[in-house]
Design a protein around this motif. Structure first.
Motif, PDB file in Angstrom:
ATOM      1  N   ASP A   1      -4.673  -0.199  19.793  1.00  0.00           N
ATOM      2  CA  ASP A   1      -5.753   0.692  20.209  1.00  0.00           C
ATOM      3  C   ASP A   1      -7.023   0.481  19.397  1.00  0.00           C
ATOM      4  OD1 ASP A   1      -4.060   1.925  22.054  1.00  0.00           O
ATOM      5  OD2 ASP A   1      -3.215   3.203  20.483  1.00  0.00           O
ATOM      6  N   GLY A   2      -7.094  -0.640  18.694  1.00  0.00           N
ATOM      7  CA  GLY A   2      -8.279  -0.904  17.898  1.00  0.00           C
ATOM      8  C   GLY A   2      -8.033  -0.634  16.428  1.00  0.00           C
ATOM      9  N   PRO A   3      -9.088  -0.748  15.603  1.00  0.00           N
ATOM     10  CA  PRO A   3      -8.901  -0.561  14.165  1.00  0.00           C
ATOM     11  C   PRO A   3      -8.626   0.900  13.819  1.00  0.00           C
ATOM     12  CG  PRO A   3     -11.221  -0.934  14.677  1.00  0.00           C
ATOM     13  CD  PRO A   3     -10.472  -1.062  15.967  1.00  0.00           C
ATOM     14  N   ARG A   4      -7.704   1.119  12.908  1.00  0.00           N
ATOM     15  CA  ARG A   4      -7.422   2.474  12.446  1.00  0.00           C
ATOM     16  C   ARG A   4      -7.287   2.454  10.942  1.00  0.00           C
ATOM     17  NH1 ARG A   4      -3.022   5.948  15.523  1.00  0.00           N
ATOM     18  NH2 ARG A   4      -3.758   7.301  13.865  1.00  0.00           N
ATOM     19  N   SER A   5      -7.614   3.564  10.310  1.00  0.00           N
ATOM     20  CA  SER A   5      -7.409   3.634   8.864  1.00  0.00           C
ATOM     21  C   SER A   5      -6.481   4.795   8.545  1.00  0.00           C
ATOM     22  CB  SER A   5      -8.746   3.766   8.136  1.00  0.00           C
ATOM     23  OG  SER A   5      -9.504   4.830   8.662  1.00  0.00           O
TER      24      SER A   5
ATOM     25  N   ALA B   1     -12.988   3.665   0.756  1.00  0.00           N
ATOM     26  CA  ALA B   1     -12.359   4.791   0.074  1.00  0.00           C
ATOM     27  C   ALA B   1     -10.912   4.484  -0.322  1.00  0.00           C
ATOM     28  CB  ALA B   1     -12.391   6.024   0.969  1.00  0.00           C
ATOM     29  N   GLY B   2     -10.419   3.300   0.072  1.00  0.00           N
ATOM     30  CA  GLY B   2      -9.063   2.928  -0.314  1.00  0.00           C
ATOM     31  C   GLY B   2      -8.013   3.160   0.756  1.00  0.00           C
ATOM     32  N   ALA B   3      -8.429   3.666   1.931  1.00  0.00           N
ATOM     33  CA  ALA B   3      -7.454   3.870   3.013  1.00  0.00           C
ATOM     34  C   ALA B   3      -7.026   2.513   3.578  1.00  0.00           C
ATOM     35  CB  ALA B   3      -8.070   4.730   4.115  1.00  0.00           C
TER      36      ALA B   3
ATOM     37  N   TRP C   1       0.823  -1.212   0.000  1.00  0.00           N
ATOM     38  CA  TRP C   1       0.000   0.000   0.000  1.00  0.00           C
ATOM     39  C   TRP C   1       0.856   1.261   0.000  1.00  0.00           C
ATOM     40  CZ3 TRP C   1      -1.008   4.322   2.945  1.00  0.00           C
ATOM     41  CH2 TRP C   1      -2.223   4.976   2.699  1.00  0.00           C
ATOM     42  N   PRO C   2       0.500   2.317  -0.740  1.00  0.00           N
ATOM     43  CA  PRO C   2      -0.620   2.256  -1.683  1.00  0.00           C
ATOM     44  C   PRO C   2      -0.236   1.712  -3.063  1.00  0.00           C
ATOM     45  CG  PRO C   2       0.229   4.502  -1.533  1.00  0.00           C
ATOM     46  CD  PRO C   2       1.054   3.677  -0.587  1.00  0.00           C
TER      47      PRO C   2
ATOM     48  N   HIS D   1      -4.824   7.351   5.528  1.00  0.00           N
ATOM     49  CA  HIS D   1      -4.917   7.912   4.174  1.00  0.00           C
ATOM     50  C   HIS D   1      -3.541   8.287   3.634  1.00  0.00           C
ATOM     51  CE1 HIS D   1      -9.330   8.344   3.960  1.00  0.00           C
ATOM     52  NE2 HIS D   1      -9.203   8.297   5.269  1.00  0.00           N
ATOM     53  N   ALA D   2      -2.582   8.446   4.550  1.00  0.00           N
ATOM     54  CA  ALA D   2      -1.238   8.802   4.119  1.00  0.00           C
ATOM     55  C   ALA D   2      -0.267   8.109   5.060  1.00  0.00           C
ATOM     56  CB  ALA D   2      -1.040  10.316   4.151  1.00  0.00           C
TER      57      ALA D   2
ATOM     58  N   THR E   1     -10.322   0.372   3.290  1.00  0.00           N
ATOM     59  CA  THR E   1     -11.670   0.897   3.478  1.00  0.00           C
ATOM     60  C   THR E   1     -12.309   1.087   2.101  1.00  0.00           C
ATOM     61  OG1 THR E   1     -11.102   3.229   3.281  1.00  0.00           O
ATOM     62  CG2 THR E   1     -10.828   2.235   5.462  1.00  0.00           C
TER      63      THR E   1
ATOM     64  N   ARG F   1      -6.368  -0.209   6.253  1.00  0.00           N
ATOM     65  CA  ARG F   1      -6.915  -0.551   7.571  1.00  0.00           C
ATOM     66  C   ARG F   1      -5.928  -1.418   8.334  1.00  0.00           C
ATOM     67  NH1 ARG F   1     -12.320  -0.357   8.844  1.00  0.00           N
ATOM     68  NH2 ARG F   1     -11.972  -2.145  10.202  1.00  0.00           N
TER      69      ARG F   1
END
Lengths: 236, 159
Positions: A223-227, A214-216, A98-99, A229-230, A212, A218
């Motif tokens: 601390d749990g799920p995070r997404s 939107a392409g982020a 990714w990406p 974008h950069a 996601t 995951r």
């Protein structure tokens, strides 16, 4: 077929294919222009890292003008990755990071630098994909493993890449991002793979959980799920 | 079982995640005597989870948590409808210069023309040129280089 008229221009030597295509784009060049250079003297990578070119490798910049809002620009970076993977897959068992890095095992064989220009109001004016592929040589890069796909003639690979891009741009226009996301995930890491994302000076570690809508990216972190974008992916 | 609420951090994390992915600013779930509200200030703060116990008396208005209040205060002098305010069209990371170590695209007091690049926002390794939509003077730069920005976050003021 996207209906785009693709034009591949082959130059012996250029400072940077990306800079030249950006100049043409600003001057109104229609979508579908691709410029490749047999030798690039000042190739650019992310964060202005030098892209290490060697004769026989592909350095190409491709101009497209998709109809989309600014927030979708990242999806075109993933689209280019899917097209690059499709063009390279017949030659070697490559995977996506990714990406839009192409890996052979843990070694990088290709990378994409995407630059977008926005209209006032937020719609995309143009997108330029700068793509470097190690077709003949794996340039030594300090601290990073590299590999090469071939030898494969650059012109033939360039046309295969444009064909794949044409196909995925057409699908994006007709069906939206969903099929691109699915194709990316099919070529990406196995779910649960440990990854880390560099953000500034810190690393966030987690297990890969796909993309996601939107392409982020995951990640399932402590601390749990995070997404994301950069950010840049590193070794865990 | 006591009356009142079981604290469920996982539920809050999931809501915060949905908030980030959808670009919503607030989600509230209520069930009998429990209520979870997750909100963020899109203009400045990243998602800030908040959790409220069930009201004993007539429900008070939700109270913003401290970081959100502090962040909101920082931009209180800024009119969000100002025609010269350039906001982020996407979620990403802001860069003020074309490359590390280079001179910034603009600085305070710079005169800019329509279409001039003010900064870059990176999302998924795509560098998006954010351009001036009107001519004028840069009077505020509201982001720091290398920091994450949210959709709609104010970036630069041109007056």
């Amino acid at each position: 077929m996207s209906g785009l008229a693709w034009r591949l221009s082959i130059e012996e030597s250029l400072p940077s294919t990306q800079t030249l295509v950006a100049q043409r784009a600003e001057a109104g060049e229609p979508a579908g222009l691709a410029i490749m250079a047999r030798r690039q003297t000042a190739g650019r990578g992310r964060a202005s890292r030098t892209w290490h070119d060697q004769p026989g490798n592909l350095a190409i910049s491709i101009l497209v003008r998709p109809e989309a809002e600014a927030r979708a620009t990242g999806q075109f970076a993933l689209l280019a990755a899917v097209a690059l993977h499709q063009a390279a897959a017949p030659h070697a068992p490559v995977r996506l990071r990714w990406p839009n890095d192409l890996l052979l095992g843990e070694a990088k064989v290709a990378g994409i630098l995407t630059e977008a220009s926005l209209r006032p109001g937020g719609a995309l004016a143009h997108v330029i994909f700068g793509i470097g592929v190690n077709l003949a040589h794996a340039p030594p890069v300090e601290g990073r493993a590299t590999a090469c796909l071939g030898p494969i003639p650059p012109e033939g690979f360039a046309w295969a890449l444009l064909e794949a891009l044409d196909k995925w741009l057409d699908r994006q226009a007709r069906e939206g991002f969903a099929p691109i996301r699915a194709a990316w995930m099919a070529a990406g890491p196995a779910p649960g793979t440990p990854l880390s994302v560099r953000q500034g000076d810190s690393f966030i570690r987690g297990r890969y959980e796909g993309l996601t809508e939107a392409g982020a990216l995951r990640l399932l972190t402590e601390d749990g799920p995070r997404s994301f974008h950069a950010g840049e992916l590193g070794e865990v | 079982m006591t009356s009142g609420i079981q604290f469920d951090p996982e539920a809050i994390r999931r809501l915060a995640d949905i908030l980030r992915e959808t670009d919503l600013t607030e989600i509230e779930l209520s069930e009998k005597d429990a209520r979870i509200r997750v909100a963020r200030v899109v203009t400045v703060a990243p998602a800030a989870p908040a959790y409220y116990p069930a009201p004993q008396a007539p429900a008070p208005a939700p109270v913003p948590v401290a970081p959100v209040a502090a962040a909101a205060a920082a931009v209180d002098s800024l009119d969000p409808k100002h025609p010269g305010l350039v906001t982020s069209p996407m979620v990403g990371v802001a860069y003020l210069a074309p490359e590390p170590g280079a001179a910034p695209f603009v600085s305070l007091g710079s005169k800019v023309a329509v279409g001039q690049t003010l900064l870059l926002i990176e999302a998924m390794k795509t560098f998006n040129q954010i351009k001036a939509t009107r001519a004028g003077t840069v009077t505020r730069i509201l982001v720091e280089a290398g920091t994450p920005v949210e959709y709609g976050e104010p970036l630069v003021l041109v007056e």
